[in-house]
Each structure stands twice: as structure tokens, then as C-alpha cells.
Design a protein around this motif. Sequence first.
Motif, mmCIF file in Angstrom:
data_model
loop_
_atom_site.group_PDB
_atom_site.id
_atom_site.type_symbol
_atom_site.label_atom_id
_atom_site.label_comp_id
_atom_site.label_asym_id
_atom_site.label_seq_id
_atom_site.Cartn_x
_atom_site.Cartn_y
_atom_site.Cartn_z
ATOM 1 N N PHE A 5 0.835 -1.206 0.000
ATOM 2 C CA PHE A 5 0.000 0.000 0.000
ATOM 3 C C PHE A 5 0.874 1.263 0.000
ATOM 4 O O PHE A 5 0.617 2.215 -0.743
ATOM 5 C CB PHE A 5 -0.906 -0.021 1.230
ATOM 6 N N THR A 6 1.919 1.267 0.811
ATOM 7 C CA THR A 6 2.766 2.452 0.943
ATOM 8 C C THR A 6 3.570 2.697 -0.325
ATOM 9 O O THR A 6 3.672 3.840 -0.805
ATOM 10 C CB THR A 6 3.710 2.291 2.149
ATOM 11 N N ASN A 8 2.824 1.747 -3.432
ATOM 12 C CA ASN A 8 1.953 2.183 -4.519
ATOM 13 C C ASN A 8 1.423 3.598 -4.298
ATOM 14 O O ASN A 8 1.213 4.347 -5.252
ATOM 15 C CB ASN A 8 0.789 1.204 -4.689
ATOM 16 N N THR A 9 1.204 3.970 -3.050
ATOM 17 C CA THR A 9 0.810 5.353 -2.767
ATOM 18 C C THR A 9 1.946 6.302 -3.121
ATOM 19 O O THR A 9 1.726 7.356 -3.741
ATOM 20 C CB THR A 9 0.436 5.515 -1.282
ATOM 21 N N ASN A 12 2.195 6.920 -6.955
ATOM 22 C CA ASN A 12 1.161 7.692 -7.647
ATOM 23 C C ASN A 12 0.784 8.999 -6.965
ATOM 24 O O ASN A 12 0.022 9.786 -7.534
ATOM 25 C CB ASN A 12 -0.100 6.822 -7.782
ATOM 26 N N LEU A 13 1.303 9.270 -5.780
ATOM 27 C CA LEU A 13 0.914 10.471 -5.042
ATOM 28 C C LEU A 13 1.153 11.774 -5.805
ATOM 29 O O LEU A 13 0.318 12.681 -5.748
ATOM 30 C CB LEU A 13 1.634 10.508 -3.694
ATOM 31 N N ALA A 131 -4.179 1.722 -2.572
ATOM 32 C CA ALA A 131 -3.391 2.944 -2.693
ATOM 33 C C ALA A 131 -4.075 3.938 -3.631
ATOM 34 O O ALA A 131 -4.066 5.150 -3.378
ATOM 35 C CB ALA A 131 -1.991 2.610 -3.205
ATOM 36 N N GLY A 135 -5.194 5.713 -0.608
ATOM 37 C CA GLY A 135 -3.923 6.370 -0.316
ATOM 38 C C GLY A 135 -3.716 7.673 -1.068
ATOM 39 O O GLY A 135 -3.424 8.719 -0.464
ATOM 40 N N VAL A 136 -3.860 7.632 -2.390
ATOM 41 C CA VAL A 136 -3.632 8.833 -3.200
ATOM 42 C C VAL A 136 -4.685 9.908 -2.931
ATOM 43 O O VAL A 136 -4.338 11.079 -2.742
ATOM 44 C CB VAL A 136 -3.560 8.473 -4.697
ATOM 45 N N GLY A 139 -3.848 11.378 0.464
ATOM 46 C CA GLY A 139 -2.639 12.184 0.370
ATOM 47 C C GLY A 139 -2.883 13.499 -0.350
ATOM 48 O O GLY A 139 -2.353 14.552 0.039
ATOM 49 N N LEU A 155 4.529 9.175 4.493
ATOM 50 C CA LEU A 155 4.758 7.803 4.028
ATOM 51 C C LEU A 155 5.904 7.123 4.768
ATOM 52 O O LEU A 155 5.978 5.889 4.799
ATOM 53 C CB LEU A 155 5.050 7.814 2.521
#
Length: 377
Positions: A5-6, A8-9, A12-13, A131, A135-136, A139, A155
Motif C-alpha cells: 500500500f505504501t 503504490n501510494t 502515484n501520489l 493505494a 492512499g492517493v 494524500g 509515508l
Amino acid sequence: MLAAFTFNTAENLPIGLLDLISDDLRVSLSAVGLLVTGYGVTVAVASVPLTHLTRAVPRRHVLTGLLVALAVSSLVAALTPSYGLLLAARLLTALAQALFWAVVGPVAVGLFPHDVRGRVVAALSVAGSLALVLGVPAGTWLGRLSVWQVPVATLAGPALVCLVTIAVLLPTSRPEEEPAAYGTSPDLGRFRIVLAAGTLSATGAFTGYTYLVTFLGEVSGFSPDAVGILFMVFGLACLTGVSLTGALLDRRPRTALSAAVATQAVGMLGLYAAGTDRAAAVLFLVLMGGALGPVFMATQNEMLHCAPGRTDLALAANSGCYNAGIAAGAALGAVVLPSAGVRGTFLAGGLMTVAACAVLLTGRLLPGRAVRKPPPR
């Protein structure tokens, strides 16, 4: 799962923070976009070489090192005053991710019996898909509420949690002695078929997906606010598709891959043919989203079965080819767009995905090339 998860975040963040980074560092939007493009190219190029270089290092040590790199690069990216150092930090994260996806699969599934390993792959993929769904967006919200550096630095927190957990709990063993170090049914022919189909499918998907915002606005006639909601729908469809396909991985791995690729083809060609109708556009958008995550997940699972040698090298090759397909798809869309318009990108992408279906069908008709398993160690 938290590490997936972290990573992939982190990958793409920047998509949700493009304008904030551009304004703060006084660089163009295209330069900030390179933070994403350069990341993907780095993963594509570095996956196999890095996996080969670290093939003898115990996976506990490799994973803790990768998580140190993720935490450090996140903090450096947040504290940097310059675009150049930010790009360097991003490339360090990309190198870590390139190796992470090669080694985490065999490590994770090796902790479980053979008959549930597909569900373990699915769990990792669900975490990766979250993510994009959670996540994105989170963020992006946090960055716009404060400054873009805050979500980037945040992150480092989950990276450190994963680092400590793996360092304390994961057994240390020689990589070649781990339970999932080699494929359960080594088959060189099947390995090549899956690589080719996955690459073609990724190329097809991102030929259209790169221009999805433009398509939904210009062709389907949705407002900017509606397009934002539809992107969330797309992400939820991806997460749902991964969850549903995961149930097939242990029982019908080949069917799972074929079904995902075929669904992607239907979604993309449906958007091309009927995308001017809003209801049809939503339907085919959901089909495309529901297939995008499962395709990569199913190819990763196949590698654990058909890898002709070490599974980590097979997974690295698969990840590298998939990311190369993403870059090729974006380039193909850029070529098609001026002459055929945004609808043409979905036609081209759909036809590339049909080619992936043909490759998989050919693989079912041709005899495999079994590879003798290495002797027990």
C-alpha cells in the motif's frame, strides 16, 4: 500488505499534487509529470538487474533495506528545496519498489500452504489497489489542506512500521531454500506467453487510460466534478475486480488471467463504440476498471507456477515488462491522439488487448515446454 500500500501510494501520489509541486518548486507541470513517468521507467529497467544482484541475500535483509530506502527517500523528497533532489529521491523510491515487487511475492506466499497461495497474492494486490482508492486521494486531500510535503513525509511512518515488523518477525533463510523460491510447474513456453500477454494488455490499457479524463469530458460529456467521481468509481471497480478474481487464483489461475484480459478488451472497445452514451460509458468504464488490477495480479500469480527458474527473477521480469507496457501505452496514445482523436486511443488500446487475448488463446493450443524442477536443497 501495508508495505505494498505504501509503495503504490508513493508511486502515484504526485499525480494529485502536480500543481502544488509545480508552483512551490517553480517548474513546469510536464517536469513534475516526469516524477511519475521516470518512476515507471526506472521500475521497468531496474527490476531484473536488481533482483539478479541480490539473488543470494536473505529476503529479510533485502526487505528491511528496501523499507529503509522508502522511509529515507520519502523524508528527503519532503525536505528538498530543489526539483533535482526531489527527482533523485523519487528514483531511489522507484529502485526500491522495483526490487520489492520481485521479492515480496515469494516471501509472502512461502509462509502459507500451496492451496491458499493465490489468496495471498490477491491480498497483496488488494493492498496495492487500495493505494489508488484510498492512499492517493487521502494524500491529495492532506496536501491541499496543508502543503504537498506533508503527505510525502507521512509515508515514512508506515514504512518504518513495516521495517520493524519484518526485521523482528520474518525468518532469515537462504533465498533458494525458501518454500516458494521455484515455480510449482516450471514451463518456459507458458512463462513467455504470460509475459507477452501481460505486456500487450498493459500497453493497451494505458493507451486509453492516459487520456481517460479527456475522453469522459469530450466524448461522454461529463462535467469536471462528475469526472472526479467517475475516477473514484474506476478505482472502486479495480478494487472489486481484484477481490473477486482473487477467489479464482487458486482453483483456475489460467481462467482468471484470460477472463481479466477479455473483460479489459470489452471495456475499452465498448467505450470506443458507445462512449457517447453516458450510461454505456459508465458501464464500460466499470468493466475496464474491474479488469485493470486483476490482469497484473493474475500474471504475478502465474509466475509463481510457471517460472522456469527462480520465482523472484520471473516476477521481476513480469513487473519490468508490465511497466514497459505502461510506458509504451502512453507513447502509443500520444501517437494516435493527433490523427484519430481521443476515441481512437481507446480503439487502439482495445485492439492491443484483443492481441493479448489471442496470445493467451495460442498458449492454450500449443504444447508447453516443461522445465525440470531443481533438486531439493
